[in-house]
Design an enzyme around this catalytic site. Structure first.
Site, short mmCIF file in Angstrom:
data_model
loop_
_atom_site.label_atom_id
_atom_site.label_comp_id
_atom_site.label_asym_id
_atom_site.label_seq_id
_atom_site.Cartn_x
_atom_site.Cartn_y
_atom_site.Cartn_z
N HIS A 88 0.61 -0.82 -0.01
CA HIS A 88 0.05 -0.09 -0.01
C HIS A 88 0.90 1.03 0.16
O HIS A 88 0.53 1.33 1.01
CB HIS A 88 -1.07 -0.02 1.38
CG HIS A 88 -1.94 -1.36 1.16
ND1 HIS A 88 -3.35 -1.40 0.23
CD2 HIS A 88 -1.85 -2.83 1.79
CE1 HIS A 88 -3.09 -2.17 0.20
NE2 HIS A 88 -3.05 -3.10 1.31
N GLY A 131 -5.23 1.20 4.78
CA GLY A 131 -5.70 1.71 6.27
C GLY A 131 -7.14 2.09 6.81
O GLY A 131 -7.92 2.67 5.48
N GLY A 132 -7.47 2.97 7.25
CA GLY A 132 -9.08 3.56 7.68
C GLY A 132 -9.82 3.04 8.45
O GLY A 132 -10.67 3.90 8.70
N GLU A 133 -9.61 1.49 8.59
CA GLU A 133 -10.77 0.63 9.51
C GLU A 133 -11.43 1.30 10.20
O GLU A 133 -12.41 0.90 11.00
CB GLU A 133 -10.61 -0.48 8.73
CG GLU A 133 -10.28 -0.87 7.24
CD GLU A 133 -8.62 -2.04 6.93
OE1 GLU A 133 -8.17 -1.14 6.91
OE2 GLU A 133 -9.37 -2.55 6.14
N ASP A 153 2.18 -6.78 2.46
CA ASP A 153 1.17 -5.84 2.36
C ASP A 153 1.05 -4.79 3.59
O ASP A 153 0.77 -4.24 4.22
CB ASP A 153 0.04 -6.88 3.61
CG ASP A 153 -1.71 -5.82 3.26
OD1 ASP A 153 -1.58 -5.54 3.14
OD2 ASP A 153 -2.39 -6.95 4.20
N THR A 170 -9.45 -1.48 1.50
CA THR A 170 -10.46 -1.07 1.34
C THR A 170 -11.17 0.86 1.67
O THR A 170 -12.32 0.46 0.48
CB THR A 170 -11.03 -0.85 3.42
OG1 THR A 170 -9.63 -1.86 3.88
CG2 THR A 170 -12.34 -1.17 3.42
N ARG A 184 -15.44 -6.79 4.88
CA ARG A 184 -15.42 -5.31 4.70
C ARG A 184 -15.87 -5.12 2.72
O ARG A 184 -15.48 -4.56 1.56
CB ARG A 184 -13.55 -4.88 4.29
CG ARG A 184 -14.04 -4.71 6.08
CD ARG A 184 -12.18 -4.71 6.14
NE ARG A 184 -11.84 -5.94 6.11
CZ ARG A 184 -10.45 -5.95 6.19
NH1 ARG A 184 -9.35 -5.18 6.78
NH2 ARG A 184 -9.95 -6.94 6.47
ZN ZN Z 1 -5.49 -7.44 1.62
#
Ligand code: ZN
Length: 378
Positions: A67, A72-74, A286, A103, A167
């Site tokens: 990323h 993130g941000g979840e 990741d 996400t 999600r």
């Molecule tokens: Zn993933």
């Protein structure tokens, strides 16, 4: 940025990733032009000598899931993860990354992902991207996955499309088949991999949506790559089945917070013990995705950010603790991702390939990293 200097490297060993009967690499500009032993350039030739006598040269690692703009941000805005830096990438032995969204495709965009990928490239590493996010239909740059693949040089596939996850967009089978079809044809027209990289969650459906595509279309299984398959033991078994049918599965080196998670290096050994060929498994980090931690009341109590360092660490553990042959372990982070992603100049130390070189000492500590002929770390 490119530099046309010729350099003669002298190492202790060269893993191509096969251990070859050579100690020297001649690099001109960005490419390896010769691999052998005892080359003496004629006096007066403009060749710079780089000697690392005890060093083991291996192909720079390829991380197929990063990323790069921060994921993130979840757990709300406080859990947005930062962008990655070139220093973080190269200090982990990685010379090629594939960036992706996760996400959040509301405040993160394929346009900024493309800009970040171009920026990383200008800083000396090699970077590509998947178009899309968890969502279905995928977010794109030009209107479709197929058009993005054909028109945007840096787009090499679609992803990470979420399946079997709370999600996810809860996609219907026909929607996933269509994405795979778009990616396949876009890849064919552009000469790229055109794979779809699937984020697989904890849901009971597991890899069923991928088996559905394989069973109900003519799209080859190699076009579909599930990741996070070491999330739990059940999913890992499904990955073994997926590989048995000719697919490639990707394990995540970042430590999942869930109790059933299998560390990446152990997951690779497990898949191999279940009959998987070493050429059908890959590892990715990741990196810069998040893992929000909640208490029993659902309150955010902490957030960990995945790091790209985990790729290097799991790779070392695969060899040092798992006892994997170094040549096989190298394939998991070099030739295999290069083949899956169709990066023809990546993943090997051989004439004609990009001079992406990671140098280790005999205890597998990273000493130097060269990207397309330039020293970026060490
Ligand atoms: Zn993933």
């Amino acid at each position: 940025m490119s530099d046309s200097t010729c350099r003669l490297f002298r190492f202790g060993r060269v893993y191509e990733p096969r251990l070859v009967d050579a100690t020297d690499l001649l690099v001109c500009g960005e490419r390896i032009v010769w691999v052998g032993k005892g080359l003496e350039p004629p006096p007066g030739w403009p060749v710079e000598l780089v000697e690392v006598p005890g060093g083991w040269a291996v192909p720079g690692f390829i991380d197929g899931h990063v990323h790069v703009t921060g994921g993130g941000g979840e757990g709300g805005f406080a859990t947005r993860c930062p962008e990655i830096t070139v220093e973080e990438i190269v200090s982990s032995g990685v010379t090629t990354v594939v960036g992706c969204l996760g996400t959040d495709d509301v405040t993160r965009h394929p346009e900024s992902l493309l800009a970040k990928v171009r920026s990383l490239e200008l800083q000396g590493i090699t970077a590509y991207m998947y178009v899309g996010s968890y969502s279905v239909p995928p977010v794109t740059l030009t209107g479709s996955v197929k058009r993005d693949l054909v028109l945007i040089d840096k787009v090499i596939g679609a992803g990470e499309i979420a399946i079997s996850d709370h999600r996810s967009a809860q996609p219907e089978p026909h929607e996933l088949r269509r994405i795979a079809a778009q990616a396949r044809v876009g890849g064919m027209l552009s000469g790229k991999a055109g794979i779809v990289h699937f984020h697989v969650g904890h849901g009971p459906g597991g890899l069923d949506p991928l088996f559905d595509i394989v069973d109900h279309t003519e799209i080859p299984i190699t076009q579909l790559v599930p990741t996070h398959v070491n999330r739990d033991a059940r999913l890992l078994e499904e990955a073994a089945r997926f590989i048995a049918r000719g697919g490639v599965a990707d394990v995540t080196t970042y430590d999942f917070p869930s109790p059933g998670a299998v560390p990446a290096w152990k997951a690779i050994l497990h898949l191999v013990s279940r009959g998987a060929s070493w050429s059908h498994v890959t590892m990715s980090s990741d990196s810069n995705g998040s893992s929000p931690e909640f208490d029993a009341q659902g309150r955010l109590v902490g957030m960990r950010v995945a790091t790209i360092r985990s790729l290097l660490e799991d790779w070392r553990r695969l060899v040092l603790e798992g006892g994997a042959p170094i040549e096989e372990a190298l394939r998991v982070v070099t030739t295999n991702p290069a083949a899956v992603l169709k990066l023809e100049r990546k993943g090997r130390l051989a004439p004609g390939m990009d001079a992406d070189i990671a140098v280790f000492d005999r205890d597998m500590n990273l000493l130097q990293v060269w990207c397309r002929g330039r020293k970026l770390w060490g």
